[in-house]
Design a protein around this motif. Structure first.
Motif, PDB file in Angstrom:
ATOM      1  N   ARG A  42       0.839  -1.195   0.000  1.00  0.00           N
ATOM      2  CA  ARG A  42       0.000   0.000   0.000  1.00  0.00           C
ATOM      3  C   ARG A  42       0.883   1.258   0.000  1.00  0.00           C
ATOM      4  O   ARG A  42       1.836   1.357   0.775  1.00  0.00           O
ATOM      5  N   PRO A  43       0.591   2.226  -0.851  1.00  0.00           N
ATOM      6  CA  PRO A  43       1.415   3.441  -0.894  1.00  0.00           C
ATOM      7  C   PRO A  43       1.256   4.267   0.384  1.00  0.00           C
ATOM      8  O   PRO A  43       0.232   4.190   1.067  1.00  0.00           O
ATOM      9  N   HIS A  44       2.269   5.058   0.694  1.00  0.00           N
ATOM     10  CA  HIS A  44       2.202   5.908   1.879  1.00  0.00           C
ATOM     11  C   HIS A  44       1.186   7.033   1.697  1.00  0.00           C
ATOM     12  O   HIS A  44       0.580   7.484   2.667  1.00  0.00           O
ATOM     13  N   ARG A  45       1.014   7.499   0.497  1.00  0.00           N
ATOM     14  CA  ARG A  45       0.062   8.561   0.197  1.00  0.00           C
ATOM     15  C   ARG A  45      -0.786   8.151  -0.993  1.00  0.00           C
ATOM     16  O   ARG A  45      -0.303   7.485  -1.912  1.00  0.00           O
ATOM     17  N   SER A  46      -2.067   8.583  -0.973  1.00  0.00           N
ATOM     18  CA  SER A  46      -2.988   8.323  -2.088  1.00  0.00           C
ATOM     19  C   SER A  46      -3.673   9.632  -2.446  1.00  0.00           C
ATOM     20  O   SER A  46      -4.814   9.891  -2.016  1.00  0.00           O
ATOM     21  N   PRO A  47      -3.018  10.494  -3.209  1.00  0.00           N
ATOM     22  CA  PRO A  47      -3.584  11.821  -3.496  1.00  0.00           C
ATOM     23  C   PRO A  47      -4.920  11.769  -4.232  1.00  0.00           C
ATOM     24  O   PRO A  47      -5.733  12.683  -4.088  1.00  0.00           O
ATOM     25  N   ALA A  48      -5.137  10.710  -5.040  1.00  0.00           N
ATOM     26  CA  ALA A  48      -6.361  10.628  -5.835  1.00  0.00           C
ATOM     27  C   ALA A  48      -7.509   9.943  -5.094  1.00  0.00           C
ATOM     28  O   ALA A  48      -8.589   9.773  -5.664  1.00  0.00           O
TER      29      ALA A  48
END
Length: 312
Positions: A42-48
């Motif tokens: 899982r990515p550290h950030r999910s801007p979308a």
């Protein structure tokens, strides 16, 4: 790393890419055996990702108005696929997960062992006239059978219409195992309900189950002081459902549906006596042979075979 293999040789041996073998080798060199554990991708950030305020609006429309992804997306200006992804993440993608009355998520529970909670209730069925009821013989013949039964029994109402009477089925269902006990009585008074409870407690005790609590609705029999005192005498804690909230006692309510379909109207009965004689056989089949989804597809009685202390 320990045997001195090259990265390329290890990659060929385990049929992975050189990049994958290098990544695992670097982890081992950096953290040792602890670095060989799988990590979340899982990515550290999910801007979308859909903003939280928008998620709350989607959930609110799903709970309160039971709208689908297309309707919700039209109101909020979002693609239906985005709305569906949010509902799936919140476990609201199926309306069966939401209570039909309140619109809130369904909360299911199960007590940890047999006897921790008994669900009790009463369901009613009209008595069957001699020759069978209208459901199997038709309206015309059914009315004739009612008249024949009334002539035999002499029981009629104030306007001289046949009065068949009512069968009150007092049901008891164990919360953990779904094992059921039932008796047919002529009323639903407190004295009758207490008598059935005493029989049910003794029936479960013969199978190694000690009853701790009993849950009932707010019927007059269960609100009486006699019921309260009887529960105290039996060492049972009496519980009540929330008013106008039968879902709290849903296990026994669902058993009533099974009872109706599997026994009360399952086949043609020539008389009320014939139907009452068929009840013990149905209960045995339900408890000992009928698969139950809540018990992993096994009969309910299978959850009573390893009750602590039963075989000592």
């Amino acid at each position: 790393m320990d045997d001195g293999w090259s990265i390329a040789a290890a990659a060929r041996r385990f049929e992975v890419s050189w990049r994958t073998a290098k990544r695992w080798a670097d982890r081992y060199a950096e953290a040792g055996a602890d670095g060989m554990q799988d990590r979340s991708s899982r990515p550290h950030r999910s801007p979308a990702r859909t903003p939280r305020p928008t998620v709350r609006k989607i959930v609110h429309l799903r709970w309160k108005q039971r709208l689908g992804p297309v309707q919700i997306g039209g109101r909020l200006g979002l693609p239906a696929s985005t709305v569906h992804a949010v509902l799936l993440r919140c476990r609201l993608n199926r309306l069966s997960h939401i209570d039909r009355v309140t619109g809130e998520p369904v909360r299911r529970y199960e007590h940890p062992h047999p006897g921790a909670m008994l669900h009790v209730d009463v369901t009613k069925y009209g008595n069957i006239p001699d020759g069978g009821g209208w459901r199997y013989v038709g309206r015309l013949q059914g009315e004739r059978n009612r008249q024949t039964t009334a002539r035999r029994t002499g029981v009629r109402n104030k306007v001289y219409e046949p009065q068949m009477g009512t069968a009150f089925v007092h049901t008891v269902v164990d919360d953990h195992s779904r094992v059921a006990y039932a008796e047919i009585r002529d009323d639903e008074k407190a004295v009758t309900a207490i008598d059935v409870l005493r029989h049910a407690v003794a029936w479960f005790a013969d199978r190694g189950v000690t009853v701790e609590r009993v849950l009932s609705d707010n019927g007059s029999a269960y609100k009486s002081f006699a019921w309260r005192d009887a529960c105290v005498d039996l060492g049972i804690t009496a519980k009540k459902t929330r008013p106008y909230r039968p879902q709290t006692n849903g296990k026994v309510e669902r058993f009533h549906r099974t009872l109706t379909e599997g026994w009360a109207i399952a086949r043609h009965y020539n008389s009320e006596q014939a139907r009452r004689k068929a009840l013990p056989a149905f209960l045995h089949h339900y408890n000992h042979h009928r698969p139950h989804t809540a018990t992993g597809g096994l009969p309910p009685i299978t959850r009573l075979t390893n009750v602590p202390g039963q075989h000592t």
